[in-house]
Design a protein around this motif. Structure first.
Motif, PDB file in Angstrom:
ATOM      1  N   LEU A  62       0.824  -1.202   0.000  1.00 56.56           N
ATOM      2  CA  LEU A  62       0.000   0.000   0.000  1.00 56.56           C
ATOM      3  C   LEU A  62       0.865   1.261   0.000  1.00 56.56           C
ATOM      4  CD1 LEU A  62      -2.654   1.524   0.090  1.00 56.56           C
ATOM      5  CD2 LEU A  62      -2.734   1.093   2.573  1.00 56.56           C
ATOM      6  N   ALA A  63       1.893   1.297   0.834  1.00 56.94           N
ATOM      7  CA  ALA A  63       2.780   2.471   0.884  1.00 56.94           C
ATOM      8  C   ALA A  63       3.439   2.707  -0.467  1.00 56.94           C
ATOM      9  CB  ALA A  63       3.836   2.285   1.974  1.00 56.94           C
ATOM     10  N   ALA A  64       3.877   1.635  -1.122  1.00 56.26           N
ATOM     11  CA  ALA A  64       4.514   1.774  -2.433  1.00 56.26           C
ATOM     12  C   ALA A  64       3.517   2.295  -3.477  1.00 56.26           C
ATOM     13  CB  ALA A  64       5.106   0.437  -2.883  1.00 56.26           C
ATOM     14  N   MET A  65       2.285   1.804  -3.433  1.00 58.87           N
ATOM     15  CA  MET A  65       1.272   2.250  -4.394  1.00 58.87           C
ATOM     16  C   MET A  65       0.916   3.721  -4.168  1.00 58.87           C
ATOM     17  SD  MET A  65      -1.327  -0.948  -4.532  1.00 58.87           S
ATOM     18  CE  MET A  65      -1.137  -2.176  -5.827  1.00 58.87           C
ATOM     19  N   LEU A  66       0.814   4.128  -2.908  1.00 54.04           N
ATOM     20  CA  LEU A  66       0.538   5.534  -2.610  1.00 54.04           C
ATOM     21  C   LEU A  66       1.677   6.412  -3.138  1.00 54.04           C
ATOM     22  CD1 LEU A  66      -0.826   5.125   1.024  1.00 54.04           C
ATOM     23  CD2 LEU A  66      -2.159   5.881  -0.963  1.00 54.04           C
ATOM     24  N   GLU A  67       2.911   5.967  -2.918  1.00 50.70           N
ATOM     25  CA  GLU A  67       4.077   6.732  -3.382  1.00 50.70           C
ATOM     26  C   GLU A  67       4.079   6.854  -4.897  1.00 50.70           C
ATOM     27  OE1 GLU A  67       8.922   6.339  -3.490  1.00 50.70           O
ATOM     28  OE2 GLU A  67       7.844   5.341  -1.871  1.00 50.70           O
ATOM     29  N   ARG A  68       3.868   5.725  -5.595  1.00 49.50           N
ATOM     30  CA  ARG A  68       3.854   5.754  -7.068  1.00 49.50           C
ATOM     31  C   ARG A  68       2.741   6.649  -7.601  1.00 49.50           C
ATOM     32  NH1 ARG A  68       5.239   0.223  -6.605  1.00 49.50           N
ATOM     33  NH2 ARG A  68       3.072  -0.399  -6.857  1.00 49.50           N
ATOM     34  N   SER A  69       1.644   6.741  -6.858  1.00 51.34           N
ATOM     35  CA  SER A  69       0.519   7.585  -7.275  1.00 51.34           C
ATOM     36  C   SER A  69       0.674   9.023  -6.803  1.00 51.34           C
ATOM     37  CB  SER A  69      -0.789   7.006  -6.728  1.00 51.34           C
ATOM     38  OG  SER A  69      -1.036   5.752  -7.303  1.00 51.34           O
ATOM     39  N   LYS A  70       1.797   9.295  -6.115  1.00 52.87           N
ATOM     40  CA  LYS A  70       2.091  10.639  -5.613  1.00 52.87           C
ATOM     41  C   LYS A  70       1.013  11.148  -4.657  1.00 52.87           C
ATOM     42  CE  LYS A  70       4.972  11.942  -9.573  1.00 52.87           C
ATOM     43  NZ  LYS A  70       5.828  10.836  -9.372  1.00 52.87           N
ATOM     44  N   ILE A  71       0.468  10.228  -3.857  1.00 52.88           N
ATOM     45  CA  ILE A  71      -0.497  10.589  -2.819  1.00 52.88           C
ATOM     46  C   ILE A  71       0.279  10.687  -1.510  1.00 52.88           C
ATOM     47  CG2 ILE A  71      -2.542   9.866  -1.533  1.00 52.88           C
ATOM     48  CD1 ILE A  71      -3.457   8.420  -4.097  1.00 52.88           C
ATOM     49  N   GLU A  72       0.331  11.889  -0.972  1.00 51.42           N
ATOM     50  CA  GLU A  72       1.115  12.110   0.244  1.00 51.42           C
ATOM     51  C   GLU A  72       0.285  11.778   1.481  1.00 51.42           C
ATOM     52  OE1 GLU A  72       3.265  15.765   0.459  1.00 51.42           O
ATOM     53  OE2 GLU A  72       3.492  15.845  -1.719  1.00 51.42           O
ATOM     54  N   LYS A  73       0.930  11.121   2.413  1.00 43.88           N
ATOM     55  CA  LYS A  73       0.257  10.733   3.649  1.00 43.88           C
ATOM     56  C   LYS A  73       0.966  11.364   4.840  1.00 43.88           C
ATOM     57  CE  LYS A  73       2.881   6.439   3.931  1.00 43.88           C
ATOM     58  NZ  LYS A  73       3.917   6.966   4.760  1.00 43.88           N
ATOM     59  N   SER A 109      -6.666  16.414  -2.534  1.00 48.98           N
ATOM     60  CA  SER A 109      -7.829  16.592  -3.417  1.00 48.98           C
ATOM     61  C   SER A 109      -8.791  15.418  -3.278  1.00 48.98           C
ATOM     62  CB  SER A 109      -7.377  16.711  -4.871  1.00 48.98           C
ATOM     63  OG  SER A 109      -6.915  15.453  -5.346  1.00 48.98           O
ATOM     64  N   ASP A 110     -10.061  15.670  -3.610  1.00 40.93           N
ATOM     65  CA  ASP A 110     -11.065  14.604  -3.593  1.00 40.93           C
ATOM     66  C   ASP A 110     -10.688  13.479  -4.548  1.00 40.93           C
ATOM     67  OD1 ASP A 110     -12.502  16.027  -1.728  1.00 40.93           O
ATOM     68  OD2 ASP A 110     -13.963  16.822  -3.172  1.00 40.93           O
ATOM     69  N   ILE A 111     -10.084  13.829  -5.669  1.00 40.81           N
ATOM     70  CA  ILE A 111      -9.649  12.819  -6.644  1.00 40.81           C
ATOM     71  C   ILE A 111      -8.608  11.893  -6.012  1.00 40.81           C
ATOM     72  CG2 ILE A 111      -8.379  12.485  -8.818  1.00 40.81           C
ATOM     73  CD1 ILE A 111      -9.816  15.025  -9.841  1.00 40.81           C
ATOM     74  N   ASP A 112      -7.639  12.471  -5.292  1.00 41.81           N
ATOM     75  CA  ASP A 112      -6.610  11.645  -4.645  1.00 41.81           C
ATOM     76  C   ASP A 112      -7.180  10.829  -3.486  1.00 41.81           C
ATOM     77  OD1 ASP A 112      -4.628  12.241  -6.424  1.00 41.81           O
ATOM     78  OD2 ASP A 112      -3.597  13.684  -5.131  1.00 41.81           O
ATOM     79  N   VAL A 113      -8.185  11.357  -2.797  1.00 39.92           N
ATOM     80  CA  VAL A 113      -8.841  10.573  -1.737  1.00 39.92           C
ATOM     81  C   VAL A 113      -9.513   9.355  -2.363  1.00 39.92           C
ATOM     82  CG1 VAL A 113     -10.678  10.558  -0.005  1.00 39.92           C
ATOM     83  CG2 VAL A 113      -9.146  12.529  -0.162  1.00 39.92           C
ATOM     84  N   GLU A 114     -10.226   9.554  -3.454  1.00 39.33           N
ATOM     85  CA  GLU A 114     -10.880   8.437  -4.149  1.00 39.33           C
ATOM     86  C   GLU A 114      -9.848   7.431  -4.648  1.00 39.33           C
ATOM     87  OE1 GLU A 114     -13.486   9.919  -7.216  1.00 39.33           O
ATOM     88  OE2 GLU A 114     -14.495  11.272  -5.793  1.00 39.33           O
ATOM     89  N   LYS A 115      -8.737   7.928  -5.164  1.00 40.88           N
ATOM     90  CA  LYS A 115      -7.673   7.048  -5.645  1.00 40.88           C
ATOM     91  C   LYS A 115      -7.094   6.240  -4.474  1.00 40.88           C
ATOM     92  CE  LYS A 115      -4.938   8.763  -8.753  1.00 40.88           C
ATOM     93  NZ  LYS A 115      -3.827   9.508  -9.398  1.00 40.88           N
ATOM     94  N   ALA A 116      -6.919   6.880  -3.320  1.00 44.75           N
ATOM     95  CA  ALA A 116      -6.396   6.184  -2.133  1.00 44.75           C
ATOM     96  C   ALA A 116      -7.340   5.063  -1.704  1.00 44.75           C
ATOM     97  CB  ALA A 116      -6.177   7.176  -0.988  1.00 44.75           C
ATOM     98  N   VAL A 117      -8.624   5.315  -1.778  1.00 43.70           N
ATOM     99  CA  VAL A 117      -9.613   4.283  -1.440  1.00 43.70           C
ATOM    100  C   VAL A 117      -9.449   3.080  -2.365  1.00 43.70           C
ATOM    101  CG1 VAL A 117     -12.098   3.734  -1.424  1.00 43.70           C
ATOM    102  CG2 VAL A 117     -11.275   5.893  -0.439  1.00 43.70           C
ATOM    103  N   ARG A 118      -9.279   3.336  -3.649  1.00 42.85           N
ATOM    104  CA  ARG A 118      -9.081   2.235  -4.608  1.00 42.85           C
ATOM    105  C   ARG A 118      -7.772   1.496  -4.346  1.00 42.85           C
ATOM    106  NH1 ARG A 118     -10.870   6.185  -8.198  1.00 42.85           N
ATOM    107  NH2 ARG A 118      -8.801   6.396  -9.108  1.00 42.85           N
ATOM    108  N   LEU A 119      -6.724   2.237  -3.993  1.00 38.18           N
ATOM    109  CA  LEU A 119      -5.425   1.607  -3.733  1.00 38.18           C
ATOM    110  C   LEU A 119      -5.457   0.725  -2.497  1.00 38.18           C
ATOM    111  CD1 LEU A 119      -2.974   4.513  -4.619  1.00 38.18           C
ATOM    112  CD2 LEU A 119      -3.529   2.479  -5.986  1.00 38.18           C
ATOM    113  N   ILE A 120      -6.258   1.090  -1.520  1.00 37.72           N
ATOM    114  CA  ILE A 120      -6.380   0.265  -0.307  1.00 37.72           C
ATOM    115  C   ILE A 120      -6.869  -1.132  -0.673  1.00 37.72           C
ATOM    116  CG2 ILE A 120      -7.870  -0.005   1.728  1.00 37.72           C
ATOM    117  CD1 ILE A 120      -7.267   2.968   2.330  1.00 37.72           C
ATOM    118  N   GLU A 121      -7.828  -1.217  -1.576  1.00 37.82           N
ATOM    119  CA  GLU A 121      -8.321  -2.524  -2.028  1.00 37.82           C
ATOM    120  C   GLU A 121      -7.319  -3.203  -2.960  1.00 37.82           C
ATOM    121  OE1 GLU A 121     -10.950  -4.211  -0.937  1.00 37.82           O
ATOM    122  OE2 GLU A 121     -11.381  -2.548   0.430  1.00 37.82           O
ATOM    123  N   LYS A 122      -6.756  -2.415  -3.870  1.00 37.47           N
ATOM    124  CA  LYS A 122      -5.822  -2.973  -4.856  1.00 37.47           C
ATOM    125  C   LYS A 122      -4.572  -3.542  -4.184  1.00 37.47           C
ATOM    126  CE  LYS A 122      -3.543  -1.951  -9.205  1.00 37.47           C
ATOM    127  NZ  LYS A 122      -3.211  -0.937 -10.202  1.00 37.47           N
TER     128      LYS A 122
END
Length: 150
Positions: A62-73, A109-122
């Motif tokens: 999950l951390a790697a996917m967030l990083e690749r998607s440039k979603i900062e946590k 952004s709302d878009i990145d929040v939605e993307k993070a939700v998808r990445l959690i499952e992925k």
């Protein structure tokens, strides 16, 4: 194609309720049967190790996917639970539940929040350990996602 080989050495000098040890890379620990299964409960055990393998694989993926998607946590923590069924003296690892707690940076952004939700499952679908046990152990994800305060 690359192959990675991992090696483990194990020693079990006693009987069922004895203790043993394992060594694999940086992992060195005592092992025994857990007290829930009428063992001595010294060191770790296969149930904890399977849960640990699944949890560490998931959170790293999950951390790697967030990083690749440039979603900062701001933070990513998790609790995981393993459920073992005992029916007629047969032990079956039934389910693992991951409960990630992801706090995104303020202003995400709302878009990145939605993307993070998808990445959690992925991440669960992509994790090597999840794929290794698929069909034998059910794995569920019960996330909490929040944004940091500004």
């Amino acid at each position: 194609m690359a192959e990675h080989h991992f090696h483990l050495k194990a020693s079990w000098p006693g009987l069922r309720n004895g203790t043993g040890s394992i060594q694999a890379g940086n992992l060195r620990t005592e092992i025994s049967i857990p007290p829930e299964m009428d063992g001595p409960g010294e060191g770790t055990n296969p149930d904890e190790m399977l849960l640990g393998a699944a949890a560490t694989c998931y959170i790293i993926t999950l951390a790697a996917m967030l990083e690749r998607s440039k979603i900062e946590k701001e933070s990513l923590t998790m609790e995981s639970e393993g459920i073992v069924d005992v029916t007629n003296g047969v032990f079956t690892y039934k389910k693992i539940i991951h409960r990630p707690n992801l706090v995104l940076m303020a202003g995400t952004s709302d878009i990145d929040v939605e993307k993070a939700v998808r990445l959690i499952e992925k991440a669960e679908e992509s994790c090597m350990i999840s794929r290794a046990v698929r069909g034998n152990v059910k794995i569920a994800v019960d996330p909490i996602i929040a944004s940091a305060k500004k």
